[in-house]
Write a protein that holds these residues in place. Structure first.
Motif, mmCIF file in Angstrom:
data_model
loop_
_atom_site.group_PDB
_atom_site.id
_atom_site.type_symbol
_atom_site.label_atom_id
_atom_site.label_comp_id
_atom_site.label_asym_id
_atom_site.label_seq_id
_atom_site.Cartn_x
_atom_site.Cartn_y
_atom_site.Cartn_z
ATOM 1 N N MET A 131 4.999 -9.800 -7.967
ATOM 2 C CA MET A 131 3.571 -9.977 -7.775
ATOM 3 C C MET A 131 3.240 -10.129 -6.288
ATOM 4 N N ALA A 132 2.150 -9.485 -5.881
ATOM 5 C CA ALA A 132 1.732 -9.524 -4.489
ATOM 6 C C ALA A 132 0.949 -10.801 -4.182
ATOM 7 N N GLN A 144 -2.263 -8.123 -8.851
ATOM 8 C CA GLN A 144 -1.599 -7.046 -8.125
ATOM 9 C C GLN A 144 -0.085 -7.205 -8.212
ATOM 10 N N PHE A 145 0.584 -6.110 -8.527
ATOM 11 C CA PHE A 145 2.032 -6.115 -8.666
ATOM 12 C C PHE A 145 2.614 -4.948 -7.905
ATOM 13 N N GLY A 196 0.027 -1.702 -7.364
ATOM 14 C CA GLY A 196 -1.213 -1.500 -8.103
ATOM 15 C C GLY A 196 -1.692 -2.810 -8.700
ATOM 16 N N GLY A 197 -2.578 -2.698 -9.689
ATOM 17 C CA GLY A 197 -3.083 -3.884 -10.373
ATOM 18 C C GLY A 197 -4.366 -4.447 -9.832
ATOM 19 N N GLU A 233 -3.942 -11.926 -3.299
ATOM 20 C CA GLU A 233 -3.209 -10.755 -3.741
ATOM 21 C C GLU A 233 -2.243 -10.270 -2.678
ATOM 22 N N LEU A 234 -1.144 -9.666 -3.147
ATOM 23 C CA LEU A 234 -0.098 -9.211 -2.235
ATOM 24 C C LEU A 234 -0.385 -7.869 -1.601
ATOM 25 N N GLY A 235 -1.275 -7.067 -2.144
ATOM 26 C CA GLY A 235 -1.409 -5.689 -1.697
ATOM 27 C C GLY A 235 -2.427 -5.429 -0.628
#
Length: 228
Positions: free
Chosen positions: A155-156, A169-170, A123-124, A2-4
């Motif tokens: 997208m992360a 996660q976006f 988020g996401g 995930e990117l976040g």
């Protein structure tokens, strides 16, 4: 995947965005919400309690979205609504996955866990920690000329994953140009409610830098897929 995830500022700024532009215009500044003025706090949001996060696992879709239609996702939050038009032609795997998760109510009750003013909102993640996802990933490597400008949704991913990798996660870009490399799969672009995105984008603690710690709970209360 995930990117976040929370990272040092310089690296975090590079790992938090990814989306090719898919439209926009003056209508981007429009918003729709059932939130009344009387319910709003000083930040322009309806106060809510933070939901309890939990890891979720879903099945990866096997097919792209049917061609010949335009797909929009309405994101309803306690701070207002905004609509994402999915970039189905340039990111078929990413958009079909996102649409599938929306239909499974994966995003309902999740928060924007990372808000970096003047950069992105992210988020996401069903866990709300910046480390969660759907249990699978997709890849749509963005073109070399991809720009992450205001309203672009991407997208992360982590730095160790190949370009274009995404889970759930976006992030939505709130900067005129985030200055990110073309590493993040572009989900689409905000075509309505950009003022809501801008409002949410102010709700990060500036002293937290790239960590983007929110100063108010912002919940995705419902995400809805519309095809036309």
């Amino acid at each position: 995947m995930e990117l976040g995830r929370r990272l040092p500022l310089a690296l975090a700024l590079l790992l938090v965005l990814a989306l090719p532009a898919c439209g926009g215009g003056d209508s981007d500044k429009e918003t729709s919400s059932d939130t009344t003025t009387a319910q709003l706090d000083a930040n322009g949001c309806r106060p809510v309690t933070a939901p309890q996060g939990a890891q979720k696992t879903e099945q990866k879709p096997k097919k792209a979205l049917p061609a010949g239609k335009t797909y929009d996702v309405l994101i309803h939050t306690n701070c207002g609504d905004f609509t994402i038009r999915l970039a189905t032609k340039t990111a078929p795997a990413t958009t079909s996955s996102f649409a599938s998760l929306v239909q499974k109510k994966f995003f309902d009750g999740t928060v924007f866990h990372r808000i970096v003013p003047g950069f992105v909102i992210q988020g996401g993640d069903p866990t709300g920690t910046g480390t969660g996802g759907p249990g699978y990933s997709t890849v749509d490597k963005p073109p070399a000329n991809t720009k992450y400008t205001e309203g672009v949704v991407a997208m992360a991913k982590t730095g160790a994953e190949p370009p274009g990798t995404s889970g759930s996660q976006f992030f939505v870009v709130t900067a005129p140009d985030a200055g990110l490399p073309p590493d993040y799969a572009v989900l689409g672009k905000v075509v309505k409610g950009l003022d809501t995105v801008d409002l949410i984008g102010q709700l990060g603690d500036p002293s937290s830098g790239g960590q983007g710690i929110p100063i108010e709970v912002v919940v995705i209360e419902k995400a809805t897929l519309n095809a036309h």
